[in-house]
Design an enzyme around this catalytic site. Sequence first.
Site, PDB file in Angstrom:
ATOM      1  N   SER A   1      46.312  34.216  35.814  1.00 55.67           N
ATOM      2  CA  SER A   1      45.361  35.307  35.990  1.00 55.67           C
ATOM      3  C   SER A   1      43.951  34.761  36.150  1.00 55.67           C
ATOM      4  CB  SER A   1      45.423  36.254  34.785  1.00 55.67           C
ATOM      5  OG  SER A   1      44.526  37.313  34.931  1.00 55.67           O
ATOM      6  N   GLY A   2      43.261  35.182  37.219  1.00 53.83           N
ATOM      7  CA  GLY A   2      41.900  34.735  37.469  1.00 53.83           C
ATOM      8  C   GLY A   2      41.790  33.487  38.311  1.00 53.83           C
TER       9      GLY A   2
ATOM     10  N   ASN B   1      39.848  38.412  33.695  1.00 55.11           N
ATOM     11  CA  ASN B   1      39.557  38.557  35.114  1.00 55.11           C
ATOM     12  C   ASN B   1      39.025  39.956  35.363  1.00 55.11           C
ATOM     13  OD1 ASN B   1      39.545  38.560  37.899  1.00 55.11           O
ATOM     14  ND2 ASN B   1      41.733  38.177  38.133  1.00 55.11           N
TER      15      ASN B   1
ATOM     16  N   SER C   1      41.665  41.857  38.226  1.00 60.61           N
ATOM     17  CA  SER C   1      43.034  41.371  38.095  1.00 60.61           C
ATOM     18  C   SER C   1      44.015  42.332  38.763  1.00 60.61           C
ATOM     19  CB  SER C   1      43.401  41.228  36.611  1.00 60.61           C
ATOM     20  OG  SER C   1      44.742  40.827  36.461  1.00 60.61           O
TER      21      SER C   1
ATOM     22  N   GLY D   1      50.000  36.318  38.051  1.00 59.18           N
ATOM     23  CA  GLY D   1      50.099  34.996  37.467  1.00 59.18           C
ATOM     24  C   GLY D   1      50.705  35.088  36.082  1.00 59.18           C
TER      25      GLY D   1
END
Length: 635
Positions: free
Chosen positions: A182-183, A231, A234, A467
């Site tokens: 993530s991010g 994030n 996201s 992710g």
Amino acid sequence: GSLAFTLQGDATRLWRTQMEAPASEPLVYVPAGDEKGEVSLLYEEARVLSRADGAVTLETLESGEVRTLPAEQLLYANELPEEGVEDMTRLNYLHEPALLANLRHRFARDHVYTYTGKICIAVNPFNWQVSKPLYVESLLRTYRRQALGELPPHVYAIAEDAYQRIADDGGSNQSVLVSGESGAGKTESVKIMMQYLAVVSMSGSQNRVASQVMATNPLLEAFGNARTSRNNNSSRFGKWTEIHFDAGGQIRSARSTSYLLERSRVVEHARGERTFHIFYQICAGATKQQRDALKLPPAGELRYLGQSASLSVPGIDDAADWRAVCAAFSTFQLTDAEQTSLRRVLAGILTLGNLAFDAKEMANADDGSCVSPASQASLKAAAAVLDISPLELETALTIKNVGKFPVVAVPQPPEKAAVARDALAKALYGSLFDWIFGRINEKMGAGAGAALGGGNKRTIGLLDIFGFEAFSRNSLEQLLINFANEKLMQYFNIYIFQMEEKECRDEGVACPQLQFADNSAVMVLLEAKPTGLMALIHDEVLVPNASDANLLTKMNEAHRGASMYRQMPRAQGEGFVVLHFAGEVAYAIDDFVAKSRGAVPSELSQLLGTSQLPLVRGFFAADEEGGGGGGGGGG
């Protein structure tokens, strides 16, 4: 096909090549010890002091610690050129710290992209000053008709490689897989590749489908993305996009498929996070006239939004993003009536969230519930925008009909009425999300068959999937997301390493022993039948009196002693721990059963199926005969 990977945990653990000791000793990498003296996942540089009897004495550069390791465990450092090595398959020493060191070296010099063979690793700079020069159109066009590796690493080159392969006579369909935590920049990478394909395929002429492909981004990000703890934008759903080209390389149609929309985010999210962007955008960007017609309170007065400490986010302009969404509505030819209906559904979801319930004494039954006096205005507002009766809405939320001959009306306590309210809100949003996807696909595929000439369709597919996730509190959504990532890692292991071995055979060279993180044990834990975690969750939902406690007991009994599973420590609550390829994750068992069911009570689906608003009625019309359900999108 072409592959693009953003940096994620073991994604850089491609292989390890053991080398003979060089004539002059270079620096080496050794695992760093943590504060407790245990080996961590970090590495530090060290110099060789001496060798004796197959052992090597080392001194770490940073701490000066002297350590002794077997000689065969030495991981030699590469001498890197000033700008680092663009393709890491050319490094003299191939192992995890060598790859990471090269990435760090290049990142420090503002080189975001690095190849590992045909894989492009992107390290998110989180810095517009670094990013902006990378995506100007003049640079984009330099990658046209250039083979992979002829120009500096770039995700443009991955898109170009795929485009060249489908454009060749007899070219094969291509897939681009974008993976990362993530991010890491997955969604942006997909957008950049879509932009590249749209630009190079238009060939100087206006292409309606290419413009629509680009217009999907603000629309799907608004409805499918949210701020999380890691994030600000996201993706809370997975997306597979197929772009179809004719024999001349022009985009002729496209189609997107969504996976695992995190519907639970509509009604709850962690403090400091947000629900989906679109809710904040309509509150900030709708005109006063629209807000008055929707009877929409300020964002801070809406429970589904007000539970967050992040009504606004630095760097995000919700009002401007709302205008971009409205422009995308026009691009996909949503009529004024459809846009009005869409706004009404969004407002209906938000006002539903403000319904609170009080206990109500019943003369001949267990205590039931009713909408509290303070919530009556919200009840009327929600019913008005959804075009149903407020009295019937209250009844459907607080009364459950049991049996058929005769039907018995069973009053529901406040907590069950609140569960029904949230289930309806999630179903409405899931159905709206699916409807938007349907409209996008309808417009991007209009007239595609004739234009493509039957079997001449050539396709590039782009997969943008969640992710790996590990938050302070993890639930069913994270288990499903991480299961998807385990499947991708399994595919990566099979496809990439088999591809490397095939290339070695084709070139007539000896293939080195490839070592990689094998996740087969955790895949058995997750998907084996009948005792894998997914199978146990599915079966528990079907039994009478299903509960989270029973589910957890079955999990613990089935996997006691399993290498990839353990019970969550009591101090952390009720749950279980899975040792994923990217690290262990503790999952709280709360609400696993309820989230897995996700069905709307039949009383509510039947009521919404009689709405005078065609959009809402269409969402639930299919449930009028069978009951339950309502709204897709998973989670």
